[in-house]
Each structure stands twice: as C-alpha cells, then as structure tokens.
Design a protein around this motif. Structure first.
Motif, PDB file in Angstrom:
ATOM      1  N   ARG A  69       8.069   3.552  -6.370  1.00  0.00           N
ATOM      2  CA  ARG A  69       8.440   4.556  -5.390  1.00  0.00           C
ATOM      3  C   ARG A  69       7.617   4.360  -4.128  1.00  0.00           C
ATOM      4  O   ARG A  69       6.416   4.129  -4.190  1.00  0.00           O
ATOM      5  N   GLU A  73      10.971   6.190   1.759  1.00  0.00           N
ATOM      6  CA  GLU A  73      12.071   5.548   1.042  1.00  0.00           C
ATOM      7  C   GLU A  73      13.388   5.882   1.729  1.00  0.00           C
ATOM      8  O   GLU A  73      13.721   7.056   1.928  1.00  0.00           O
ATOM      9  N   ARG A  75      17.433   6.351   2.439  1.00  0.00           N
ATOM     10  CA  ARG A  75      18.429   7.058   1.629  1.00  0.00           C
ATOM     11  C   ARG A  75      19.170   6.112   0.696  1.00  0.00           C
ATOM     12  O   ARG A  75      19.426   6.448  -0.463  1.00  0.00           O
ATOM     13  N   ARG A  78      16.912   5.199  -2.201  1.00  0.00           N
ATOM     14  CA  ARG A  78      16.702   6.354  -3.074  1.00  0.00           C
ATOM     15  C   ARG A  78      17.944   6.617  -3.927  1.00  0.00           C
ATOM     16  O   ARG A  78      17.841   6.908  -5.121  1.00  0.00           O
ATOM     17  N   ARG A  81      18.161   4.097  -6.724  1.00  0.00           N
ATOM     18  CA  ARG A  81      17.195   4.383  -7.792  1.00  0.00           C
ATOM     19  C   ARG A  81      17.657   5.559  -8.644  1.00  0.00           C
ATOM     20  O   ARG A  81      17.576   5.513  -9.882  1.00  0.00           O
ATOM     21  N   GLU A  82      18.179   6.596  -8.002  1.00  0.00           N
ATOM     22  CA  GLU A  82      18.627   7.775  -8.748  1.00  0.00           C
ATOM     23  C   GLU A  82      19.814   7.442  -9.648  1.00  0.00           C
ATOM     24  O   GLU A  82      19.899   7.919 -10.785  1.00  0.00           O
TER      25      GLU A  82
END
Length: 229
Positions: A69, A73, A75, A78, A81-82
């Motif tokens: 992380r 970071e 968008r 992110r 990763r989500e």
C-alpha cells in the motif's frame, strides 16, 4: 421512417448474477456460457453494475504478489487492489453500469459504447429493469441485411412514403449495402433529402447519387431546413 433499434438486435435471454454471487461462481458462468461479462441485478432486475473478465483478472494479476500500500495511491491502482481482494459480485462489479434502452437507435448505442469504452450495454425498459443486453457484434448484424431488403426500404420508405416520388423518377441500385440513386427530381432540396434519408436506412454503408433537379431552391429556405412535399 423506422430504422432498426437496439431492441431489434439485442439478446433477450440475459444471464445475471446477484450482489452476493461468489467470485468462483461468476468465473464458472462466464467460461461455461462463453461470455465476457455479466450484469449484477437486484430482486427487481434493476442493474446495479457489470462484472467483466477485466474485473475478475485483477485477482489473477495480483496472485502471489505481497500486499503493498502506498501513501499516495491512484484511483486506478486502488480499484485494482480492492477488486483483487473481492470475493462477491457487489465488490467486483464496475458501477454504475453504462446502459441503454430498447428504443435507442443503433448509431446512438454505438456512439455510447465508443465514448464509454465498453463492449456491451445492458438494455433497460421504462421502469429501469433489465430486458436484454447488446454487444458490439449485435450492432453489426444490421449489415447482414440483404441488398433486396435495403432497396425495398429505400424505395418504399424514402422515395414513396416520405418524399412522395412517383415511380420511375428515381432508380435505386444496392450492392453490398452501397446504395446508388439516379434520376431527376423537381427540386434540389428533394434530391439532397433523398440521399440523406437513404443513408439512414438500416444496413446502408454508403450512398452515391447522380440525381439531377430542375430548380435549385436551397436559397428559398433557411440554413439546415429542407422542405418536404
């Protein structure tokens, strides 16, 4: 003059998943049915989002990669990763979904796909419920119409119904979707309108015209206005 709409080419039997459908089940659905995405709907068949192969691939891309992380970071990073950590459809889907209506024209749907960089559009009814899905390939099926069908529409819908042109004044030839108009009309605006309307007939790829006219009436009307009748 009616042209083909999304409802004429869309797939009506649409496979869907719910918000809590597991990742593995979604993968199974896409592979088993040979599709690249599936709409996520609620109990009223309202589209909440779409899960595509791209959404699912984040988990494959990050498999075995240590968690990392960053303080700042972006968008896109992110989101990737989500989705890599997500286990059910509501966390995997791209939302809100880009949708269209069954009454939308094929050119409008094509422009929407291009603008939003999507390969498919869930199709909604007047109450916002899913009634179909249209893909890029579906939009192309309009060009599978035969030359005879296209010619019939140009003659019946454009020349006879809209422009009220008497038979024999304009000849229509169609080859591989390309329309050729020849003949003579009384007004230039009528000749130009014939070309423009013929180009709107579903399946037409090009219009060439050698239609002559007796009177140049373009100076008698305002800019962009073409009288009919």
């Amino acid at each position: 003059m009616r042209t083909w709409q999304v409802g004429d080419v869309m797939t009506r039997d649409v496979l869907t998943v719910g918000e809590q459908t597991p990742y593995r089940q979604i993968v199974d659905v896409l592979i088993r049915r040979g599709i690249s995405a599936v709409p996520v709907v609620d109990g009223f068949r309202r589209v909440l989002g779409v899960v595509s192969e791209a959404d699912l691939l984040h988990k494959v891309e990050r498999a075995g990669v240590p968690e990392e992380r960053r303080v700042f970071e972006g968008r896109r990073r992110r989101t990737a990763r989500e989705k890599a950590d997500a286990l059910v459809a509501k966390d995997l889907m791209t939302a809100p979904a880009v949708t269209t209506w069954s009454e939308s024209s094929l050119p409008a749907a094509a422009r929407l796909m291009d603008r939003e960089a999507v390969k498919r559009l869930p199709v909604l009814d007047d109450l916002g419920r899913l009634v179909g899905i249209v893909t890029r390939g579906d939009l192309l099926t309009v060009h599978l119409r035969s030359d005879a069908e296209i010619r019939e529409d140009v003659v019946q819908e454009v020349l006879r119904r809209v422009l009220a042109v008497r038979d024999g004044l304009v000849t229509v030839q169609v080859r591989d979707g390309a329309v050729t108009l020849d003949g003579r009309l009384d007004r230039r605006t009528a000749a130009e309108l014939a070309v423009r309307l013929a180009g709107q007939v579903s399946g037409v790829v090009q219009v060439a015209s050698t239609i002559g006219y007796d009177v140049d009436d373009t100076s008698l009307v305002g800019p962009g206005v073409t009288p009919v009748g």
